[in-house]
Design a protein around this motif. Structure first.
Motif, PDB file in Angstrom:
ATOM      1  N   LEU A   1       5.977  12.803 -16.205  1.00  0.00           N
ATOM      2  CA  LEU A   1       6.381  11.786 -15.446  1.00  0.00           C
ATOM      3  C   LEU A   1       5.947  10.288 -15.977  1.00  0.00           C
ATOM      4  CD1 LEU A   1       5.852  12.902 -11.684  1.00  0.00           C
ATOM      5  CD2 LEU A   1       7.936  13.109 -13.098  1.00  0.00           C
ATOM      6  N   THR A   2       6.797   9.386 -15.644  1.00  0.00           N
ATOM      7  CA  THR A   2       6.672   7.919 -16.075  1.00  0.00           C
ATOM      8  C   THR A   2       7.197   7.131 -14.965  1.00  0.00           C
ATOM      9  OG1 THR A   2       8.740   7.864 -17.437  1.00  0.00           O
ATOM     10  CG2 THR A   2       6.691   8.305 -18.619  1.00  0.00           C
ATOM     11  N   GLY A   3       6.873   5.963 -15.024  1.00  0.00           N
ATOM     12  CA  GLY A   3       7.574   5.022 -13.847  1.00  0.00           C
ATOM     13  C   GLY A   3       6.551   4.777 -12.842  1.00  0.00           C
ATOM     14  N   SER A   4       6.859   4.841 -11.642  1.00  0.00           N
ATOM     15  CA  SER A   4       5.992   4.415 -10.537  1.00  0.00           C
ATOM     16  C   SER A   4       4.717   5.470 -10.268  1.00  0.00           C
ATOM     17  CB  SER A   4       6.814   4.535  -9.194  1.00  0.00           C
ATOM     18  OG  SER A   4       7.072   5.830  -8.756  1.00  0.00           O
ATOM     19  N   VAL A   5       4.989   6.877 -10.944  1.00  0.00           N
ATOM     20  CA  VAL A   5       4.112   7.818 -10.912  1.00  0.00           C
ATOM     21  C   VAL A   5       4.054   8.253 -12.265  1.00  0.00           C
ATOM     22  CG1 VAL A   5       3.305  10.154 -10.015  1.00  0.00           C
ATOM     23  CG2 VAL A   5       4.302   8.170  -8.595  1.00  0.00           C
TER      24      VAL A   5
ATOM     25  N   ASN B   1       0.905  -1.036   0.000  1.00  0.00           N
ATOM     26  CA  ASN B   1      -0.174   0.159  -0.194  1.00  0.00           C
ATOM     27  C   ASN B   1       1.062   1.236   0.092  1.00  0.00           C
ATOM     28  OD1 ASN B   1      -2.375  -1.604   0.090  1.00  0.00           O
ATOM     29  ND2 ASN B   1      -2.281  -1.653   2.476  1.00  0.00           N
ATOM     30  N   VAL B   2       1.925   1.366  -0.490  1.00  0.00           N
ATOM     31  CA  VAL B   2       2.865   2.523  -0.651  1.00  0.00           C
ATOM     32  C   VAL B   2       3.563   2.284  -1.919  1.00  0.00           C
ATOM     33  CG1 VAL B   2       5.108   3.335   0.321  1.00  0.00           C
ATOM     34  CG2 VAL B   2       3.583   2.278   1.824  1.00  0.00           C
ATOM     35  N   ARG B   3       3.791   3.643  -2.463  1.00  0.00           N
ATOM     36  CA  ARG B   3       4.305   4.024  -3.672  1.00  0.00           C
ATOM     37  C   ARG B   3       5.705   4.475  -3.204  1.00  0.00           C
ATOM     38  NH1 ARG B   3       0.792   6.920  -7.954  1.00  0.00           N
ATOM     39  NH2 ARG B   3      -0.184   7.734  -5.855  1.00  0.00           N
ATOM     40  N   ARG B   4       6.708   4.501  -4.088  1.00  0.00           N
ATOM     41  CA  ARG B   4       8.084   5.259  -3.664  1.00  0.00           C
ATOM     42  C   ARG B   4       8.305   6.011  -5.012  1.00  0.00           C
ATOM     43  NH1 ARG B   4      11.044   4.853   0.439  1.00  0.00           N
ATOM     44  NH2 ARG B   4      10.770   3.215   1.870  1.00  0.00           N
TER      45      ARG B   4
END
Length: 233
Positions: free
Chosen positions: A217-221, A34-37
């Motif tokens: 932005l691309t990737g995790s966000v 439940n966490v994004r970095r």
């Protein structure tokens, strides 16, 4: 963001104490559940235990401070790639859950004042800050009530998703005017390109210079938007 009664900005001693708390510890390994970095900072989803605990305590933000907004990540990415020389004292205007200021405290050791008109956002901010092993100084205030004297020692002022109503165009612009007069070195306002943001940004650039940057932005966000950036050093 609302007609809440303002509180006084942090005193020098409060800011010093906050800075000491920021530097005291770094987080242990944060569970990936439940966490994004993003750029080194942990951003909990609403389903994370720390956020659920705040909700159970009955805190209900009333001015859209109900989640982490992606424009904050646009600002973080810009600041990481264009790090200002002056970054010790920071004002996160319309902070919500405060992830941009939290990133600055974590990555730079900055003294961060987190400002929002809605006092109900601060328990969420505190939970996210604790998850990242830092703290910031809360300030309940509206944009148009921020005075030049409040900004005298500020190096960077930023705000993400803070110009979402027609009624906010003038207050955000007024805050920027006073920041320029106070000598704030860097001002960054991020938005997913609402018409109200562009109206405010156009007026600010006419008065003070600066630039409007498209940011992706691309990737995790994943996010797209625009950044109003004014350098005042």
């Amino acid at each position: 963001r609302s007609a809440m009664s303002p509180s006084k900005p942090a005193t020098a001693s409060q800011t010093k104490a906050s800075s000491a708390r920021q530097k005291k510890s770094r987080p242990s390994a944060v569970s990936a559940k439940n966490v994004r970095r993003f750029r080194g900072v942990a951003m909990p989803y609403a389903s994370h235990a720390c956020i659920r605990a705040v909700k159970r305590a009955g805190h209900e933000p009333s001015i859209h401070g109900t989640k982490l907004w992606k424009s904050s990540c646009l600002i973080i990415d810009y600041l990481k790639k264009n790090t200002p020389a002056r970054r010790q004292r920071i004002l996160d205007a319309g902070c919500g859950w405060g992830i941009t200021g939290i990133w600055c405290a974590q990555q730079w050791g900055s003294e961060v004042v987190s400002m929002d008109a809605d006092p109900a956002v601060f328990p969420y901010l505190d939970a996210v800050a604790a998850l990242n092993g830092v703290s910031t100084t809360p300030w309940v205030q509206r944009f148009e009530k921020v005075q030049k004297k409040d900004l005298k020692q500020t190096d960077i002022l930023f705000g993400g998703d803070i110009c979402f109503w027609d009624e906010l165009v003038k207050p955000v612009g007024t805050m920027i005017d006073r920041a320029i007069d106070a000598g704030v070195g860097t001002i960054v306002i991020g938005d997913p390109e609402r018409p109200t943001f562009h109206q405010m940004a156009e007026k600010a650039i006419q008065r003070h210079g600066g630039e409007l940057l498209n940011w992706r932005l691309t990737g995790s966000v994943k996010a797209t938007g625009a950044l109003l950036v004014i350098h005042n050093d």
